[in-house]
Write an enzyme that holds these catalytic residues in place. Structure first.
Site, PDB file in Angstrom:
ATOM      1  N   LYS A  22     127.716 -49.765 -30.726  1.00  0.00           N
ATOM      2  CA  LYS A  22     126.612 -49.220 -31.549  1.00  0.00           C
ATOM      3  C   LYS A  22     127.040 -47.903 -32.183  1.00  0.00           C
ATOM      4  CE  LYS A  22     123.191 -46.800 -29.592  1.00  0.00           C
ATOM      5  NZ  LYS A  22     123.000 -45.447 -30.174  1.00  0.00           N
ATOM      6  N   ASN A  23     127.627 -47.016 -31.391  1.00  0.00           N
ATOM      7  CA  ASN A  23     127.917 -45.658 -31.867  1.00  0.00           C
ATOM      8  C   ASN A  23     129.130 -45.574 -32.775  1.00  0.00           C
ATOM      9  OD1 ASN A  23     125.643 -44.948 -30.569  1.00  0.00           O
ATOM     10  ND2 ASN A  23     126.653 -43.994 -28.819  1.00  0.00           N
ATOM     11  N   ARG A  92     118.310 -41.479 -34.589  1.00  0.00           N
ATOM     12  CA  ARG A  92     118.973 -40.188 -34.799  1.00  0.00           C
ATOM     13  C   ARG A  92     120.106 -40.313 -35.815  1.00  0.00           C
ATOM     14  NH1 ARG A  92     119.445 -34.554 -33.849  1.00  0.00           N
ATOM     15  NH2 ARG A  92     121.671 -34.103 -33.950  1.00  0.00           N
ATOM     16  N   CYS A 116     116.261 -41.247 -29.649  1.00  0.00           N
ATOM     17  CA  CYS A 116     115.911 -41.022 -28.235  1.00  0.00           C
ATOM     18  C   CYS A 116     115.533 -39.561 -27.999  1.00  0.00           C
ATOM     19  CB  CYS A 116     117.098 -41.355 -27.323  1.00  0.00           C
ATOM     20  SG  CYS A 116     117.448 -43.110 -27.212  1.00  0.00           S
ATOM     21  N   ARG A 121     117.254 -31.739 -30.347  1.00  0.00           N
ATOM     22  CA  ARG A 121     118.445 -32.298 -31.020  1.00  0.00           C
ATOM     23  C   ARG A 121     118.537 -31.706 -32.427  1.00  0.00           C
ATOM     24  NH1 ARG A 121     118.996 -38.662 -29.681  1.00  0.00           N
ATOM     25  NH2 ARG A 121     121.199 -38.220 -30.029  1.00  0.00           N
ATOM     26  N   PRO A 122     118.877 -30.398 -32.506  1.00  0.00           N
ATOM     27  CA  PRO A 122     118.923 -29.751 -33.823  1.00  0.00           C
ATOM     28  C   PRO A 122     120.037 -30.340 -34.693  1.00  0.00           C
ATOM     29  CG  PRO A 122     119.880 -28.337 -32.127  1.00  0.00           C
ATOM     30  CD  PRO A 122     119.329 -29.541 -31.410  1.00  0.00           C
ATOM     31  N   ASP A 124     121.735 -28.126 -36.837  1.00  0.00           N
ATOM     32  CA  ASP A 124     122.342 -26.902 -37.410  1.00  0.00           C
ATOM     33  C   ASP A 124     123.838 -27.071 -37.662  1.00  0.00           C
ATOM     34  OD1 ASP A 124     123.151 -25.053 -34.444  1.00  0.00           O
ATOM     35  OD2 ASP A 124     122.431 -27.116 -34.573  1.00  0.00           O
ATOM     36  N   LEU A 125     124.545 -27.794 -36.805  1.00  0.00           N
ATOM     37  CA  LEU A 125     126.000 -27.961 -36.993  1.00  0.00           C
ATOM     38  C   LEU A 125     126.295 -28.901 -38.158  1.00  0.00           C
ATOM     39  CD1 LEU A 125     127.105 -28.183 -33.258  1.00  0.00           C
ATOM     40  CD2 LEU A 125     126.968 -26.157 -34.739  1.00  0.00           C
ATOM     41  N   ASP A 305     126.067 -40.923 -21.966  1.00  0.00           N
ATOM     42  CA  ASP A 305     125.355 -42.198 -22.100  1.00  0.00           C
ATOM     43  C   ASP A 305     125.535 -43.096 -20.885  1.00  0.00           C
ATOM     44  OD1 ASP A 305     126.229 -42.377 -25.642  1.00  0.00           O
ATOM     45  OD2 ASP A 305     124.699 -41.224 -24.580  1.00  0.00           O
ATOM     46  N   ARG A 397     117.683 -51.449 -28.883  1.00  0.00           N
ATOM     47  CA  ARG A 397     118.358 -50.612 -29.865  1.00  0.00           C
ATOM     48  C   ARG A 397     119.862 -50.571 -29.639  1.00  0.00           C
ATOM     49  NH1 ARG A 397     116.729 -44.993 -29.621  1.00  0.00           N
ATOM     50  NH2 ARG A 397     118.305 -44.982 -31.263  1.00  0.00           N
TER      51      ARG A 397
HETATM   52  C1  EPZ Z   1     125.971 -39.265 -30.364  1.00  0.00           C
HETATM   53  O1  EPZ Z   1     124.743 -38.590 -30.652  1.00  0.00           O
HETATM   54  C2  EPZ Z   1     125.560 -40.632 -29.801  1.00  0.00           C
HETATM   55  N1  EPZ Z   1     124.777 -41.345 -30.779  1.00  0.00           N
HETATM   56  C3  EPZ Z   1     124.735 -40.436 -28.534  1.00  0.00           C
HETATM   57  O2  EPZ Z   1     124.462 -41.715 -27.971  1.00  0.00           O
HETATM   58  C4  EPZ Z   1     125.565 -39.656 -27.527  1.00  0.00           C
HETATM   59  O3  EPZ Z   1     124.783 -39.376 -26.398  1.00  0.00           O
HETATM   60  C5  EPZ Z   1     126.037 -38.331 -28.150  1.00  0.00           C
HETATM   61  O4  EPZ Z   1     126.738 -38.559 -29.376  1.00  0.00           O
HETATM   62  C6  EPZ Z   1     126.969 -37.576 -27.223  1.00  0.00           C
HETATM   63  O5  EPZ Z   1     128.055 -38.351 -26.867  1.00  0.00           O
HETATM   64  C7  EPZ Z   1     125.424 -41.981 -31.795  1.00  0.00           C
HETATM   65  O6  EPZ Z   1     126.624 -41.957 -31.926  1.00  0.00           O
HETATM   66  C8  EPZ Z   1     124.573 -42.733 -32.760  1.00  0.00           C
HETATM   67  P1  EPZ Z   1     125.876 -34.793 -30.591  1.00  0.00           P
HETATM   68  P2  EPZ Z   1     124.717 -37.236 -31.507  1.00  0.00           P
HETATM   69  O7  EPZ Z   1     125.638 -34.307 -31.966  1.00  0.00           O
HETATM   70  O8  EPZ Z   1     125.704 -37.310 -32.595  1.00  0.00           O
HETATM   71  C9  EPZ Z   1     123.735 -30.599 -29.735  1.00  0.00           C
HETATM   72  C10 EPZ Z   1     123.168 -43.452 -27.036  1.00  0.00           C
HETATM   73  O9  EPZ Z   1     122.547 -43.576 -25.966  1.00  0.00           O
HETATM   74  N2  EPZ Z   1     123.770 -30.409 -31.218  1.00  0.00           N
HETATM   75  O10 EPZ Z   1     127.273 -34.895 -30.095  1.00  0.00           O
HETATM   76  O11 EPZ Z   1     123.299 -36.972 -31.859  1.00  0.00           O
HETATM   77  C11 EPZ Z   1     122.750 -31.708 -29.350  1.00  0.00           C
HETATM   78  O12 EPZ Z   1     121.428 -31.232 -29.283  1.00  0.00           O
HETATM   79  C12 EPZ Z   1     123.090 -42.146 -27.851  1.00  0.00           C
HETATM   80  O13 EPZ Z   1     123.869 -44.355 -27.526  1.00  0.00           O
HETATM   81  C13 EPZ Z   1     123.395 -29.183 -31.728  1.00  0.00           C
HETATM   82  O14 EPZ Z   1     123.032 -28.270 -30.991  1.00  0.00           O
HETATM   83  O15 EPZ Z   1     125.169 -36.194 -30.385  1.00  0.00           O
HETATM   84  C14 EPZ Z   1     123.289 -32.170 -28.015  1.00  0.00           C
HETATM   85  O16 EPZ Z   1     122.787 -31.362 -27.003  1.00  0.00           O
HETATM   86  C15 EPZ Z   1     122.145 -41.158 -27.258  1.00  0.00           C
HETATM   87  N3  EPZ Z   1     123.405 -29.022 -33.071  1.00  0.00           N
HETATM   88  C16 EPZ Z   1     124.789 -31.986 -28.181  1.00  0.00           C
HETATM   89  O17 EPZ Z   1     124.989 -31.090 -29.274  1.00  0.00           O
HETATM   90  C17 EPZ Z   1     123.798 -30.029 -33.931  1.00  0.00           C
HETATM   91  O18 EPZ Z   1     123.783 -29.846 -35.162  1.00  0.00           O
HETATM   92  C18 EPZ Z   1     125.554 -33.272 -28.446  1.00  0.00           C
HETATM   93  O19 EPZ Z   1     124.996 -33.885 -29.592  1.00  0.00           O
HETATM   94  C19 EPZ Z   1     124.174 -31.267 -33.380  1.00  0.00           C
HETATM   95  C20 EPZ Z   1     124.157 -31.435 -32.008  1.00  0.00           C
END
Ligand code: EPZ
Length: 418
Positions: A22-23, A92, A116, A121-122, A124-125, A305, A397
């Site tokens: 999926k990811n 997301r 989810c 889940r900001p 900002d990055l 995950d 999903r």
């Molecule tokens: C991806 O989400 C995956 N989703 C998630 O899988 C997975 O848990 C996550 O990466 C971490 O491995 C998909 O690929 C579709 P992140 P993503 O940006 O991209 C913080 C599942 O169950 N953050 O790496 O949203 C954020 O809040 C899902 O399949 C900021 O602060 O994850 C989190 O605490 C759930 N600012 C951390 O970073 C930002 O701009 C990691 O988020 C972006 C993220």
């Protein structure tokens, strides 16, 4: 609405092909709007998140069709830079369209994504990356509007390895003027898939998986193709199910090389795990032991995950298991339902302590999110009696037909319409 009925107490015994990831699929589909041609994605999983992404692709002007396990996306026509809120709020990963549409159309307008609820889940990055490449970004009333006649290459230093922000930065940089380097980039295996696909479209991208990604912007991209890698989190879920219930399972079309921390934890639990090319076999005959402390981290650390499935497999393990969730702020929403089945868990903030119990009992429980739903199904397989699992819309999903998969592994499982 469908519900899953699971009768526990039976050892598993079976084999299963691991679905496409999926990811990996979701960012690949978003990337396809960058190209002025036809792309094909093989081993594409049948998931509701994929269907939701296809709706976005069609809304922005792509022609999308399926043939067998392949999905074809034709993005050669005019592409609209706007995605309606209803489509954005479904998941997301729709936020990845921000970089893709901005790159292709010079502008993008969409609302903040759904998905989810795992704590804040900001984005900002994501916005830091786009602004670094010269995008003008306005945020008003929960809506993001980005503009740039043409993005300009630059140096993006990500303070933390966000998967989504890394993907958005890559999609924004491939059509930018000049070169871009992304440091502090996420290293998840799914980013290798994205790099391979972009290369098949004529993009110059290197370094995915290393933490430093280099991109030389292209004038335009042709359609490309990719066979999607196996879903390491789905594989971890099926292995955790066998660890919990006991027995022997064989997963083929798997990717053991991407799952080292999970396989290590399962071996510490007393499971015999053997791997081959695209193959994982797990056998649990003896006592289940605690995996010891589990701390989730970005790849190559223990994947967040897989935390809920491994928690469910640890409920009847001898000893105490401590889990520390460092990636998301609130990823223990499945704990109250597990407790209602007899589990002994205390969770506060990032830490959960699981004290192994002798027995679990079936119940009527509801999934609160995708991986939490998988944890409840795993607990049900190792519980006495029957469990009714609701909230399958979350599970669908990310898992292709969980009832069929668990039945193939020897579980007593049925899907009922309510
Ligand atoms: C991806 O989400 C995956 N989703 C998630 O899988 C997975 O848990 C996550 O990466 C971490 O491995 C998909 O690929 C579709 P992140 P993503 O940006 O991209 C913080 C599942 O169950 N953050 O790496 O949203 C954020 O809040 C899902 O399949 C900021 O602060 O994850 C989190 O605490 C759930 N600012 C951390 O970073 C930002 O701009 C990691 O988020 C972006 C993220």
């Amino acid at each position: 609405m469908s519900i899953l009925k699971i009768t526990g107490g039976r050892r598993l015994d079976g084999s299963l092909r691991v679905q496409g990831a999926k990811n990996s699929t979701l960012p690949l589909l978003a990337a396809s709007v960058l190209t002025e041609g036809l792309s094909v994605f093989r081993n594409c999983p049948r998931l509701t998140d994929v269907a939701a992404t296809v709706r976005i692709l069609r809304h922005v002007g792509c022609r999308v069709y399926e043939e067998g396990d392949a999905l074809y996306v034709d993005a050669s026509g005019p592409i609209s830079p706007e995605v309606p809120d209803a489509l954005m709020r479904q998941m997301r990963s729709s936020v990845i369209f921000l970089g893709a549409l901005l790159s292709r159309c010079g502008e993008a307008s969409l609302c903040l994504p759904g998905g989810c609820e795992l704590g804040p889940r900001p984005v900002d990055l994501h916005l830091l990356a786009l602004r670094t490449l010269g995008a003008e970004v306005t945020e008003a009333g929960g809506r993001l509007c980005c503009r740039a006649a043409r993005l300009k290459g630059g140096r993006i230093d990500l303070p933390s390895p966000s998967v989504g922000a890394t993907e958005n930065a890559m999609l924004a940089a491939v059509l930018a003027e000049g070169s871009t380097v992304i440091t502090g980039a996420a290293r998840e295996p799914e980013l290798l898939d994205l790099q391979d696909y972009l290369r098949s479209c004529g993009a110059l991208v290197t370094g995915a998986g290393s933490g430093v990604i280099r991109i030389c912007g292209a004038e335009k991209l042709r359609g490309g193709e990719k066979r999607i890698l196996p879903d390491r989190i789905a594989a971890a879920t099926w292995l955790a199910a066998c660890a919990a219930a006991g027995g022997r399972v064989r997963l083929y079309d798997a990717c053991p090389q991407h799952m080292a921390p999970v396989l290590h934890a399962l071996r510490r639990m007393g499971c015999a795990v053997s791997t081959g090319e695209n193959l994982i076999v797990l056998e649990r005959r003896g006592d289940l032991l605690s995996p010891g402390p589990i701390v989730t981290r970005p790849h190559p650390g223990f994947p967040t995950d897989a935390q809920p499935p491994l928690m469910a497999a640890s409920l009847k393990a001898a000893g105490t298991t401590v889990m520390i969730e460092t990636v998301f702020e609130s990823r223990y929403r499945h704990v109250p339902a597990l407790r209602s089945m007899g589990a002994d868990i205390s969770a506060a903030g990032k830490t959960a302590v699981i004290r192994g119990v002798k027995t679990l009992h079936g119940g009527d429980v509801t999934a609160s999110d995708l991986r939490g739903g998988a944890a409840l199904a795993i607990a049900a397989l190792s519980a006495e009696g029957e469990t009714v699992l609701r909230g399958m819309e979350h599970v669908d999903r990310g898992y292709e037909d969980m009832a069929e998969a668990l039945t193939a592994l020897g579980g007593e499982v049925s899907l009922r319409k309510e």
